[in-house]
Design a protein around this motif. Structure first.
Motif, PDB file in Angstrom:
ATOM      1  N   SER A   1     -19.734 -22.691  20.176  1.00 36.43           N
ATOM      2  CA  SER A   1     -20.991 -23.250  19.667  1.00 36.43           C
ATOM      3  C   SER A   1     -21.128 -24.737  19.965  1.00 36.43           C
ATOM      4  CB  SER A   1     -21.088 -23.032  18.156  1.00 36.43           C
ATOM      5  OG  SER A   1     -21.086 -21.671  17.829  1.00 36.43           O
ATOM      6  N   GLN A   2     -20.047 -25.500  19.792  1.00 34.94           N
ATOM      7  CA  GLN A   2     -20.107 -26.943  20.001  1.00 34.94           C
ATOM      8  C   GLN A   2     -19.606 -27.365  21.375  1.00 34.94           C
ATOM      9  OE1 GLN A   2     -21.552 -29.076  18.085  1.00 34.94           O
ATOM     10  NE2 GLN A   2     -21.760 -27.975  16.158  1.00 34.94           N
ATOM     11  N   SER A   3     -19.146 -26.425  22.169  1.00 37.80           N
ATOM     12  CA  SER A   3     -18.512 -26.809  23.430  1.00 37.80           C
ATOM     13  C   SER A   3     -19.339 -26.510  24.668  1.00 37.80           C
ATOM     14  CB  SER A   3     -17.150 -26.129  23.565  1.00 37.80           C
ATOM     15  OG  SER A   3     -17.273 -24.718  23.551  1.00 37.80           O
ATOM     16  N   LEU A   4     -20.036 -25.379  24.694  1.00 37.73           N
ATOM     17  CA  LEU A   4     -20.731 -24.996  25.920  1.00 37.73           C
ATOM     18  C   LEU A   4     -21.848 -25.998  26.220  1.00 37.73           C
ATOM     19  CD1 LEU A   4     -20.374 -22.719  27.946  1.00 37.73           C
ATOM     20  CD2 LEU A   4     -22.276 -21.519  26.855  1.00 37.73           C
ATOM     21  N   GLY A   5     -21.781 -26.573  27.396  1.00 41.04           N
ATOM     22  CA  GLY A   5     -22.698 -27.642  27.756  1.00 41.04           C
ATOM     23  C   GLY A   5     -22.044 -29.004  27.714  1.00 41.04           C
ATOM     24  N   HIS A   6     -20.903 -29.086  27.031  1.00 48.09           N
ATOM     25  CA  HIS A   6     -20.149 -30.345  26.932  1.00 48.09           C
ATOM     26  C   HIS A   6     -18.771 -30.253  27.572  1.00 48.09           C
ATOM     27  CE1 HIS A   6     -23.034 -32.257  24.285  1.00 48.09           C
ATOM     28  NE2 HIS A   6     -22.931 -31.293  23.390  1.00 48.09           N
ATOM     29  N   THR A   7     -18.128 -29.083  27.434  1.00 47.69           N
ATOM     30  CA  THR A   7     -16.716 -28.923  27.789  1.00 47.69           C
ATOM     31  C   THR A   7     -16.537 -27.737  28.729  1.00 47.69           C
ATOM     32  OG1 THR A   7     -16.157 -29.741  25.584  1.00 47.69           O
ATOM     33  CG2 THR A   7     -14.402 -28.643  26.799  1.00 47.69           C
ATOM     34  N   SER A   8     -15.595 -27.825  29.639  1.00 49.69           N
ATOM     35  CA  SER A   8     -15.347 -26.753  30.597  1.00 49.69           C
ATOM     36  C   SER A   8     -14.880 -25.480  29.892  1.00 49.69           C
ATOM     37  CB  SER A   8     -14.292 -27.178  31.617  1.00 49.69           C
ATOM     38  OG  SER A   8     -14.739 -28.273  32.385  1.00 49.69           O
ATOM     39  N   LEU A   9     -15.359 -24.345  30.380  1.00 57.36           N
ATOM     40  CA  LEU A   9     -14.936 -23.040  29.883  1.00 57.36           C
ATOM     41  C   LEU A   9     -14.839 -22.107  31.085  1.00 57.36           C
ATOM     42  CD1 LEU A   9     -14.330 -21.031  27.608  1.00 57.36           C
ATOM     43  CD2 LEU A   9     -16.793 -20.655  27.381  1.00 57.36           C
ATOM     44  N   ASP A  10     -13.655 -21.562  31.322  1.00 57.27           N
ATOM     45  CA  ASP A  10     -13.416 -20.700  32.474  1.00 57.27           C
ATOM     46  C   ASP A  10     -12.970 -19.328  31.979  1.00 57.27           C
ATOM     47  OD1 ASP A  10     -12.687 -19.455  34.831  1.00 57.27           O
ATOM     48  OD2 ASP A  10     -11.610 -21.186  35.637  1.00 57.27           O
ATOM     49  N   VAL A  11     -13.953 -18.466  31.706  1.00 51.99           N
ATOM     50  CA  VAL A  11     -13.674 -17.149  31.136  1.00 51.99           C
ATOM     51  C   VAL A  11     -12.751 -16.334  32.024  1.00 51.99           C
ATOM     52  CG1 VAL A  11     -14.738 -14.913  30.634  1.00 51.99           C
ATOM     53  CG2 VAL A  11     -15.726 -16.992  29.684  1.00 51.99           C
ATOM     54  N   ASP A  12     -13.080 -16.240  33.297  1.00 51.71           N
ATOM     55  CA  ASP A  12     -12.283 -15.423  34.206  1.00 51.71           C
ATOM     56  C   ASP A  12     -10.943 -16.075  34.530  1.00 51.71           C
ATOM     57  OD1 ASP A  12     -14.303 -13.560  34.254  1.00 51.71           O
ATOM     58  OD2 ASP A  12     -15.157 -14.240  36.159  1.00 51.71           O
ATOM     59  N   GLY A  13     -10.965 -17.365  34.824  1.00 47.39           N
ATOM     60  CA  GLY A  13      -9.744 -18.057  35.222  1.00 47.39           C
ATOM     61  C   GLY A  13      -8.719 -18.149  34.110  1.00 47.39           C
ATOM     62  N   TRP A  14      -9.192 -18.306  32.872  1.00 48.96           N
ATOM     63  CA  TRP A  14      -8.269 -18.439  31.741  1.00 48.96           C
ATOM     64  C   TRP A  14      -7.970 -17.100  31.072  1.00 48.96           C
ATOM     65  CZ3 TRP A  14     -11.107 -23.126  29.046  1.00 48.96           C
ATOM     66  CH2 TRP A  14     -11.030 -24.241  29.884  1.00 48.96           C
ATOM     67  N   GLY A  15      -8.716 -16.076  31.418  1.00 42.53           N
ATOM     68  CA  GLY A  15      -8.489 -14.768  30.814  1.00 42.53           C
ATOM     69  C   GLY A  15      -8.982 -14.672  29.380  1.00 42.53           C
ATOM     70  N   ILE A  16     -10.163 -15.226  29.113  1.00 40.42           N
ATOM     71  CA  ILE A  16     -10.742 -15.182  27.772  1.00 40.42           C
ATOM     72  C   ILE A  16     -11.340 -13.793  27.525  1.00 40.42           C
ATOM     73  CG2 ILE A  16     -12.423 -16.205  26.202  1.00 40.42           C
ATOM     74  CD1 ILE A  16     -10.190 -18.098  26.982  1.00 40.42           C
ATOM     75  N   ASP A  17     -11.090 -13.218  26.363  1.00 38.50           N
ATOM     76  CA  ASP A  17     -11.579 -11.875  26.054  1.00 38.50           C
ATOM     77  C   ASP A  17     -13.004 -11.860  25.519  1.00 38.50           C
ATOM     78  OD1 ASP A  17      -9.059 -10.359  26.566  1.00 38.50           O
ATOM     79  OD2 ASP A  17      -8.324 -11.628  24.935  1.00 38.50           O
TER      80      ASP A  17
END
Length: 372
Positions: free
Chosen positions: A176-192
């Motif tokens: 909620s507070q991160s998308l648009g501000h901080t990197s998020l790599d769903v596939d690369g990090w293996g986020i479920d």
């Protein structure tokens, strides 16, 4: 001066293209989503799918169909936490928002799960080195907000996800507070699983949000999807499975415009860190922030030794027309962790539009407010 510093609640202003796109949809398109094949329905459907693709790209997710739109991040989190197969224990960070804690509390009352805390440093950052000591069960899950809405700590999500994969357990991320501000790599990090909102860091309208689910989960809502209408079971096809009823097409159209027209940041991360440092030097001020400035997002809070957050917030508005959030920010667990419970804090959440001059004005105004 731009005196709105409550972007942790909702972003303001929005790019002008957001309201223009929403108006164009309402006055010029007006079609529904995925329910017919005539022109205005095709256009509305294309807008929704283009937005889904843009969110997927931002998350580094190759399978956009695994992203479903909801009313907001809270609805997304409820869908995920209640739709996952029974889990023995939900391991949470000590900085979680009530959007996570309240659904988990209800599940715990129903004896469907228990809640435990991940080991953390003084600022709430998860202590990766101590994870190995936890009594993990194969059906457990981890739930973590990537960025705290109280002190702006950025959690070591990549390392945490690596650990969950090693243990064979699932991870749910509140972005909620991160998308648009901080990197998020769903596939690369293996986020479920990921829950997100559109009206904060993405600069979109309220009433927009959604989630990413790597696997099929139980549905929270059922209804018409425009597909497989001859059957009473919800379809397994994505994203239809999680999107019954007519979506917020006008809001999603506005979110697409925000994603396609993101403004250039008007201040640097160093500007924010310098502002925080200057604030920390003022008498009576205690900052709620990341121990490592490299893990600091675009949000922090502060308390005062003598003045309550509400008094400071009122003075800032009355004296300088500065708008901030005061209190517990719907995150009592975070304040208990950080030693600011039950009064809470004054939260400062700049936007992409704030300049270094705006931050200087903020500092001057806070100094005046605590001296009054």
């Amino acid at each position: 001066m731009n005196g709105y510093f409550d972007n942790g609640s909702t972003s303001y202003p929005k790019p002008l293209t957001v309201s223009a796109a929403m108006s164009d949809y309402l006055t010029g398109c007006g079609g529904t989503y995925g329910r017919a094949a005539y022109g205005r329905v095709r256009q509305a459907t294309q807008n929704v799918e283009a937005c889904r693709d843009s969110v997927a790209s931002l998350m580094h997710c190759a399978q956009a169909e695994k992203i479903a739109f909801t009313l907001n991040a809270t609805a997304a989190i409820n869908t995920l936490l209640k739709g996952l197969k029974p889990y023995a224990t939900a391991w949470v960070s000590p900085l979680e928002h009530n959007a996570v804690m309240r659904p988990l509390h209800q599940l715990a009352k129903q004896r469907k799960t228990s809640i435990a805390h991940l080991p953390a440093l003084k600022d709430g950052t998860i202590d990766i080195d101590k994870l190995r000591l936890l009594p993990i069960h194969p059906t457990d899950i981890v739930v973590v907000n990537q960025v705290s809405n109280v002190n702006g700590v950025i959690q070591p999500l990549e390392e945490l996800a690596k650990w969950t994969k090693q243990k064979g357990i699932r991870i749910v991320v509140d972005a909620s507070q991160s998308l648009g501000h901080t990197s998020l790599d769903v596939d690369g990090w293996g986020i479920d699983y990921v829950a997100f909102t559109g009206h904060k860091g993405l600069l979109g309208p309220t009433g927009t949000g959604g989630f990413y689910a790597s696997t099929l989960i139980d549905t929270l809502l059922e209804g018409g999807t425009g597909s497989n209408s001859a059957h009473y079971e919800m379809p397994s096809e994505l994203p239809d499975r999680y999107e019954p009823g007519t979506p917020n097409i006008v809001g999603i159209t506005g979110l697409l415009a925000a994603l396609n027209n993101r403004p250039t940041p008007q201040h640097t991360h160093s500007d924010l860190i310098d502002c925080m440092h200057e604030l920390s030097l003022m008498p009576g001020i205690r900052l709620l922030k990341a121990l490592d400035s490299g893990n600091q997002s675009e949000l922090f809070s502060f308390t005062h030794a003598k003045l309550s957050p509400s008094i400071i917030g009122n003075r800032l508005f009355e004296q300088a027309e500065i708008e901030v959030r005061t209190g517990l920010h719907c995150a009592p667990l975070a304040h208990q962790t950080l030693g600011s419970f039950p009064t809470g804090s004054v939260r400062i959440a700049p936007s992409i539009y704030h300049t270094a001059e705006d931050l200087a004005y903020l500092l001057k105004s806070i100094h005046h407010a605590i001296q009054s």
